[in-house]
Write a protein that holds these residues in place. Structure first.
Motif, PDB file in Angstrom:
ATOM      1  N   UNK A 287       0.869  -1.181   0.000  1.00  0.00           N
ATOM      2  CA  UNK A 287       0.000   0.000   0.000  1.00  0.00           C
ATOM      3  C   UNK A 287       0.904   1.228   0.000  1.00  0.00           C
ATOM      4  N   UNK A 288       0.969   1.910  -1.144  1.00  0.00           N
ATOM      5  CA  UNK A 288       1.869   3.059  -1.306  1.00  0.00           C
ATOM      6  C   UNK A 288       1.016   4.320  -1.396  1.00  0.00           C
ATOM      7  N   UNK A 289       1.264   5.262  -0.501  1.00  0.00           N
ATOM      8  CA  UNK A 289       0.451   6.465  -0.535  1.00  0.00           C
ATOM      9  C   UNK A 289       0.852   7.468   0.517  1.00  0.00           C
ATOM     10  N   UNK A 290      -0.085   8.368   0.824  1.00  0.00           N
ATOM     11  CA  UNK A 290       0.172   9.446   1.778  1.00  0.00           C
ATOM     12  C   UNK A 290      -0.389   9.107   3.163  1.00  0.00           C
ATOM     13  N   UNK A 291      -0.824  10.106   3.897  1.00  0.00           N
ATOM     14  CA  UNK A 291      -1.278   9.855   5.272  1.00  0.00           C
ATOM     15  C   UNK A 291      -2.480   8.918   5.339  1.00  0.00           C
ATOM     16  N   UNK A 292      -3.298   8.914   4.299  1.00  0.00           N
ATOM     17  CA  UNK A 292      -4.498   8.063   4.350  1.00  0.00           C
ATOM     18  C   UNK A 292      -4.093   6.587   4.264  1.00  0.00           C
ATOM     19  N   UNK A 293      -2.926   6.360   3.673  1.00  0.00           N
ATOM     20  CA  UNK A 293      -2.358   5.010   3.708  1.00  0.00           C
ATOM     21  C   UNK A 293      -1.590   4.798   5.013  1.00  0.00           C
ATOM     22  N   UNK A 294      -0.805   5.799   5.418  1.00  0.00           N
ATOM     23  CA  UNK A 294      -0.008   5.656   6.651  1.00  0.00           C
ATOM     24  C   UNK A 294      -0.914   5.354   7.849  1.00  0.00           C
TER      25      UNK A 294
ATOM     26  N   UNK B 263       1.677  13.564   4.295  1.00  0.00           N
ATOM     27  CA  UNK B 263       2.102  14.833   3.712  1.00  0.00           C
ATOM     28  C   UNK B 263       2.718  14.718   2.327  1.00  0.00           C
ATOM     29  N   UNK B 264       3.021  13.486   1.888  1.00  0.00           N
ATOM     30  CA  UNK B 264       3.699  13.333   0.604  1.00  0.00           C
ATOM     31  C   UNK B 264       2.752  13.562  -0.576  1.00  0.00           C
TER      32      UNK B 264
END
Lengths: 242, 242
Positions: free
Chosen positions: B7-14, B43-44
């Motif tokens: 799962x590669x992503x931003x805060x919604x993934x983190x 934040x990315x």
């Protein structure tokens, strides 16, 4: 790039990513620091876990976990002569199997942090209710596990941990410190509610922290977004050799 | 032994392993079938994600994931000239960055299932309330993201997926099908509530199933406990070459 932490155990480990699960909470706590790898096998005892051990923790592997939780005993403690008799493992064999598991992990990696977790307490009434909800009048009349016997296994788990010099979490004792633990922490007299999962999570984190595996002190795998210069985003990645 | 799903992503993934999180639910759904690996970076943007891409998915790696979700855009869609301007990525660059990510993954592994997920809708009122709860009277008066602009990014995400022949989840549209999505699915106008996480989980599983990555049809890594003969536990492991 991230170190791995393996959760090895039975159904209480396998189900640890359900709603409020302790495995999911650990994954969140070690976010961007370590990967939590779940190796939970519902119904498994320490006797059967030995067949998996060398596959999950291969000797000589290039990437070995920094830590592992070993969480068996709930099935081993099933009573002989009752409905889950096929899972029963005599207490002396349970101890010997735990020793074999720890020895193997130490052989794999002498620096690995190994944490033994005892089985949780048993709510015998909850087990009977659960059986009745599934099998009706055909349900067992005597529980297939008792809290007393689970406590014996828990004690021996703690003893093996002391003998081998590894930390342990005495879940059986810890949970019973809270009034109403039977329904608060256990969903069917054995498996964990979200509150019960929280106890495991908190005890494991406390143990990890005490052994120097503290998430806030571990490096993040990549720069925090606040460290990125919007005008020159490449800079911080270059500085870190990325 | 298990295939990996990244799962590669931003805060919604983190944050997807928090209470009711979609990453945790996926881990549970693929229990004993596949490992879910979370690579979420709060934040990315897609611009910054490119610096991570080759580290997370190294070309020529021996162990490549069978599937990956690519879930960026919520930060790219931050408005220029507002409080999150440093995260703004122009929409054409966002599209080009998504293309670069997909091309890289296909280069790594042509058979990898790649799923693009659009940013969620924005509850502008929720964003303002959230800012006020943190910064009080100093909070921004205009939201740093709008639902309309997030929708433009979502549309282009879907278009890039079509162009490249990979499946996508249009979260922006899907969530807005439900009355009261603003509070039901979003905790601060942008991040997800447990109900919002459930939508992501269900849409991703539906997409995985549609592409042949269905957990019930995948082999378990080890025998189910009911397959173990208590009198001869070794047998089933030997039969499977374990």
């Amino acid at each position: 790039m991230r170190p791995e932490i393996v959760l090895f155990g039975d159904s209480i480990t396998e189900q640890s990513f359900r709603y409020g699960g302790w495995g999911a909470s650990l994954t969140d706590a070690y976010s961007r620091k370590a990967d939590i790898v779940v190796r939970g096998y519902g119904g498994y005892t320490t006797r059967w876990a030995l067949f998996l051990l060398h596959h999950i923790f291969p000797v000589g592997s290039a990437s070995l976990p920094v830590a592992a939780t070993i969480f068996f005993g709930a099935n081993d403690a099933a009573l002989p002569g009752r409905t889950s008799a096929s899972q029963h493992v005599p207490i002396e064999e349970y101890k010997e199997n735990l020793r074999k598991i720890v020895h193997h992990l130490k052989e794999c990696c002498p620096t690995m942090l190994i944490v033994l977790i005892t089985p949780p307490p048993i709510d015998e009434e909850g087990r009977l209710e659960f059986a009745k909800s599934i099998y009706g009048e055909k349900a067992m009349k005597l529980p297939e596990r008792t809290n007393e016997v689970a406590g014996n296994y828990a004690n021996e788990c703690v003893n093996v941990a002391k003998e081998l010099g590894v930390p342990s979490v005495n879940l059986w004792s810890k949970m019973q410190e809270t009034q109403g633990w039977q329904k608060k922490f256990l969903s069917d007299g054995l498996h964990l509610t979200p509150d019960g999962n929280k106890v495991v999570y908190e005890e494991v984190v406390k143990t990890f922290n005490g052994a120097g595996l503290s998430a806030p002190e571990m490096p993040s795998d990549f720069p925090h977004h606040s460290e990125i210069d919007p005008q020159n985003p490449r800079k911080v990645f270059q500085q870190r050799g990325l």
